[in-house]
Design a protein around this motif. Structure first.
Motif, PDB file in Angstrom:
ATOM      1  N   ILE A  50       0.839  -1.201   0.000  1.00 52.43           N
ATOM      2  CA  ILE A  50       0.000   0.000   0.000  1.00 52.43           C
ATOM      3  C   ILE A  50       0.874   1.250   0.000  1.00 52.43           C
ATOM      4  CG2 ILE A  50      -1.731   1.293   1.303  1.00 52.43           C
ATOM      5  CD1 ILE A  50      -2.814  -1.353   2.324  1.00 52.43           C
ATOM      6  N   VAL A  51       1.953   1.231   0.783  1.00 54.12           N
ATOM      7  CA  VAL A  51       2.866   2.369   0.838  1.00 54.12           C
ATOM      8  C   VAL A  51       3.512   2.597  -0.521  1.00 54.12           C
ATOM      9  CG1 VAL A  51       5.012   3.239   1.858  1.00 54.12           C
ATOM     10  CG2 VAL A  51       3.305   2.148   3.300  1.00 54.12           C
ATOM     11  N   GLU A  52       3.781   1.531  -1.261  1.00 55.43           N
ATOM     12  CA  GLU A  52       4.380   1.667  -2.587  1.00 55.43           C
ATOM     13  C   GLU A  52       3.476   2.455  -3.526  1.00 55.43           C
ATOM     14  OE1 GLU A  52       5.356  -2.151  -4.082  1.00 55.43           O
ATOM     15  OE2 GLU A  52       6.989  -2.517  -2.653  1.00 55.43           O
ATOM     16  N   ILE A  53       2.164   2.400  -3.278  1.00 50.18           N
ATOM     17  CA  ILE A  53       1.222   3.127  -4.129  1.00 50.18           C
ATOM     18  C   ILE A  53       0.992   4.544  -3.627  1.00 50.18           C
ATOM     19  CG2 ILE A  53      -1.158   3.210  -4.967  1.00 50.18           C
ATOM     20  CD1 ILE A  53      -1.205   0.173  -4.899  1.00 50.18           C
ATOM     21  N   TYR A  54       0.701   4.663  -2.332  1.00 49.08           N
ATOM     22  CA  TYR A  54       0.263   5.954  -1.795  1.00 49.08           C
ATOM     23  C   TYR A  54       1.386   6.772  -1.164  1.00 49.08           C
ATOM     24  CZ  TYR A  54      -4.343   4.054  -2.610  1.00 49.08           C
ATOM     25  OH  TYR A  54      -5.452   3.511  -3.216  1.00 49.08           O
ATOM     26  N   GLY A  55       2.562   6.192  -1.054  1.00 48.73           N
ATOM     27  CA  GLY A  55       3.674   6.938  -0.489  1.00 48.73           C
ATOM     28  C   GLY A  55       4.750   7.266  -1.500  1.00 48.73           C
ATOM     29  N   THR A  56       4.469   7.006  -2.776  1.00 51.79           N
ATOM     30  CA  THR A  56       5.453   7.256  -3.833  1.00 51.79           C
ATOM     31  C   THR A  56       4.794   8.032  -4.976  1.00 51.79           C
ATOM     32  OG1 THR A  56       4.958   5.184  -4.995  1.00 51.79           O
ATOM     33  CG2 THR A  56       6.612   5.087  -3.241  1.00 51.79           C
TER      34      THR A  56
ATOM     35  N   PRO B 216      -9.242   6.842 -10.039  1.00 46.52           N
ATOM     36  CA  PRO B 216      -9.539   7.051  -8.613  1.00 46.52           C
ATOM     37  C   PRO B 216      -8.486   6.385  -7.732  1.00 46.52           C
ATOM     38  CG  PRO B 216     -11.497   6.328  -9.808  1.00 46.52           C
ATOM     39  CD  PRO B 216     -10.337   6.159 -10.743  1.00 46.52           C
ATOM     40  N   LEU B 217      -8.084   7.068  -6.665  1.00 49.42           N
ATOM     41  CA  LEU B 217      -7.089   6.503  -5.763  1.00 49.42           C
ATOM     42  C   LEU B 217      -7.586   5.218  -5.106  1.00 49.42           C
ATOM     43  CD1 LEU B 217      -5.467   9.544  -3.906  1.00 49.42           C
ATOM     44  CD2 LEU B 217      -4.415   8.011  -5.575  1.00 49.42           C
ATOM     45  N   SER B 218      -8.892   5.113  -4.964  1.00 51.00           N
ATOM     46  CA  SER B 218      -9.453   3.915  -4.333  1.00 51.00           C
ATOM     47  C   SER B 218      -9.251   2.669  -5.193  1.00 51.00           C
ATOM     48  CB  SER B 218     -10.945   4.108  -4.068  1.00 51.00           C
ATOM     49  OG  SER B 218     -11.633   4.395  -5.274  1.00 51.00           O
TER      50      SER B 218
ATOM     51  N   THR C 152     -14.662  -0.114  12.635  1.00 47.78           N
ATOM     52  CA  THR C 152     -13.692   0.906  13.047  1.00 47.78           C
ATOM     53  C   THR C 152     -12.567   1.048  12.020  1.00 47.78           C
ATOM     54  OG1 THR C 152     -14.144   0.408  15.377  1.00 47.78           O
ATOM     55  CG2 THR C 152     -12.130   1.628  14.885  1.00 47.78           C
ATOM     56  N   ALA C 153     -11.995  -0.105  11.606  1.00 49.94           N
ATOM     57  CA  ALA C 153     -10.899  -0.073  10.637  1.00 49.94           C
ATOM     58  C   ALA C 153     -11.366   0.449   9.282  1.00 49.94           C
ATOM     59  CB  ALA C 153     -10.292  -1.472  10.483  1.00 49.94           C
ATOM     60  N   PHE C 154     -12.596   0.106   8.886  1.00 54.09           N
ATOM     61  CA  PHE C 154     -13.137   0.547   7.598  1.00 54.09           C
ATOM     62  C   PHE C 154     -13.303   2.064   7.580  1.00 54.09           C
ATOM     63  CE2 PHE C 154     -16.563   1.441   4.591  1.00 54.09           C
ATOM     64  CZ  PHE C 154     -16.133   0.725   3.481  1.00 54.09           C
ATOM     65  N   ILE C 155     -13.842   2.618   8.655  1.00 58.02           N
ATOM     66  CA  ILE C 155     -14.027   4.068   8.739  1.00 58.02           C
ATOM     67  C   ILE C 155     -12.681   4.787   8.722  1.00 58.02           C
ATOM     68  CG2 ILE C 155     -14.828   5.957  10.225  1.00 58.02           C
ATOM     69  CD1 ILE C 155     -17.082   4.108  11.155  1.00 58.02           C
ATOM     70  N   LEU C 156     -11.719   4.269   9.488  1.00 62.55           N
ATOM     71  CA  LEU C 156     -10.382   4.875   9.510  1.00 62.55           C
ATOM     72  C   LEU C 156      -9.730   4.817   8.131  1.00 62.55           C
ATOM     73  CD1 LEU C 156      -8.944   3.595  12.913  1.00 62.55           C
ATOM     74  CD2 LEU C 156      -9.589   5.938  12.327  1.00 62.55           C
ATOM     75  N   SER C 157      -9.904   3.695   7.438  1.00 62.36           N
ATOM     76  CA  SER C 157      -9.335   3.566   6.092  1.00 62.36           C
ATOM     77  C   SER C 157      -9.943   4.594   5.149  1.00 62.36           C
ATOM     78  CB  SER C 157      -9.578   2.151   5.545  1.00 62.36           C
ATOM     79  OG  SER C 157      -8.930   1.173   6.326  1.00 62.36           O
ATOM     80  N   GLY C 158     -11.262   4.789   5.256  1.00 62.60           N
ATOM     81  CA  GLY C 158     -11.927   5.771   4.413  1.00 62.60           C
ATOM     82  C   GLY C 158     -11.432   7.182   4.678  1.00 62.60           C
ATOM     83  N   LEU C 159     -11.249   7.518   5.953  1.00 63.31           N
ATOM     84  CA  LEU C 159     -10.753   8.856   6.310  1.00 63.31           C
ATOM     85  C   LEU C 159      -9.327   9.068   5.835  1.00 63.31           C
ATOM     86  CD1 LEU C 159     -12.181   9.146   9.943  1.00 63.31           C
ATOM     87  CD2 LEU C 159     -13.031  10.290   7.886  1.00 63.31           C
TER      88      LEU C 159
ATOM     89  N   LYS D 106      -9.286   9.515   2.086  1.00 69.67           N
ATOM     90  CA  LYS D 106      -9.747  10.866   1.758  1.00 69.67           C
ATOM     91  C   LYS D 106      -8.626  11.875   1.999  1.00 69.67           C
ATOM     92  CE  LYS D 106     -13.467  14.129   2.806  1.00 69.67           C
ATOM     93  NZ  LYS D 106     -14.690  14.367   3.621  1.00 69.67           N
ATOM     94  N   LYS D 107      -7.871  11.660   3.058  1.00 68.58           N
ATOM     95  CA  LYS D 107      -6.728  12.543   3.341  1.00 68.58           C
ATOM     96  C   LYS D 107      -5.672  12.414   2.256  1.00 68.58           C
ATOM     97  CE  LYS D 107      -3.148  13.440   6.817  1.00 68.58           C
ATOM     98  NZ  LYS D 107      -2.571  12.992   8.129  1.00 68.58           N
ATOM     99  N   ALA D 108      -5.432  11.169   1.781  1.00 70.63           N
ATOM    100  CA  ALA D 108      -4.433  10.946   0.732  1.00 70.63           C
ATOM    101  C   ALA D 108      -4.847  11.648  -0.566  1.00 70.63           C
ATOM    102  CB  ALA D 108      -4.278   9.446   0.490  1.00 70.63           C
TER     103      ALA D 108
END
Length: 238
Positions: free
Chosen positions: A72-78, A90-92, A223-230, A233-235
């Motif tokens: 996941i970091v390879e996609i959203y952190g690079t 879409p990023l999703s 809980t994890a699903f909501i955090l992932s969505g937030l 959205k931040k990304a």
């Protein structure tokens, strides 16, 4: 829809060629199963009753918490994230295809353990197969949601390794798969219940259960699903 299915298929093929995912989703869990399965059943013959469940919990936890977040970091952190923006994707999409691919790999690994354990170690097959596989699917989904939180929250690979181990090690040591959880001090036993592995092992080992027994896993999932969505959205906003 065709593009989405193509993306999943492409991601699945990439994951097969990924040394990291190959090690964490297949090699280490199955090697652990081959070695510890023999040790457990030799020292504790009663371990045959829950060998499939315990080895599956370990394998899914390893693949989800250690193997998936770095991808996941390879996609959203690079700069790959910029490529998504530039092409109007879409990023999703990247997260969805990666999670579905990882789900398939973890299900295959769990299937190998399920079919091999009775032959190799005379392990007892769960009596209620629909319940077993239903819990397994839920456990994999919950674990992957937590992996999404880790991968989206931590941008550094070095820090991610530390956070992944913070989630993975207690999941294994406090879940009851290595030794009965009731032998632990009350504090550690209660701490173990914060992780999905503990509840999954209980549900996978039961012959019958009620809906209320699923509530902890469902609560962790929500809980994890909501955090992932937030975090996703931040990304997008960054």
């Amino acid at each position: 829809m065709n593009a989405f299915l193509y993306g999943i298929g492409l991601q699945f093929k990439l994951d097969i060629r990924s040394k990291s995912l190959l090690i964490t989703c297949y090699l280490v869990p199955l090697l652990f199963f081959a070695i510890m399965g023999g040790i457990f059943t030799s020292l504790m013959p009663e371990a045959k009753d829950t060998l499939i469940q315990s080895m599956t919990v370990m394998g899914v936890s390893m693949g989800a918490f250690v193997g998936v977040p770095p991808s996941i970091v390879e996609i959203y952190g690079t700069d790959i994230k910029k490529m998504y923006h530039a092409n109007g994707i879409p990023l999703s999409f990247g997260l969805s295809s990666l999670i579905i691919s990882a789900f398939i790999h973890l299900l295959i690994m769990s299937g190998i353990i399920f079919f091999t354990a009775p032959l190799a170690f005379n392990a007892v097959i769960p009596s209620d197969l629909p319940l077993y596989f239903g819990v397994l699917v839920l456990f994999i989904i919950v674990s992957l949601c937590i992996a999404c939180v880790l991968g989206l929250m931590v941008k550094s690979q070095a820090k991610l390794t530390m956070y992944s181990q913070i989630v993975f090690l207690p999941s294994i040591m406090l879940s009851g798969i290595m030794f009965p959880a009731d032998l632990l001090p009350a504090f550690l036993e209660n701490t173990g219940r914060l992780f999905p592995a503990s509840w999954a092992y209980i549900l996978l080992s039961q012959k019958e259960t009620t809906f209320s027994n699923f509530l902890p896993l469902l609560l962790i999932f929500i809980t994890a699903f909501i955090l992932s969505g937030l975090l996703l959205k931040k990304a997008r906003a960054e």
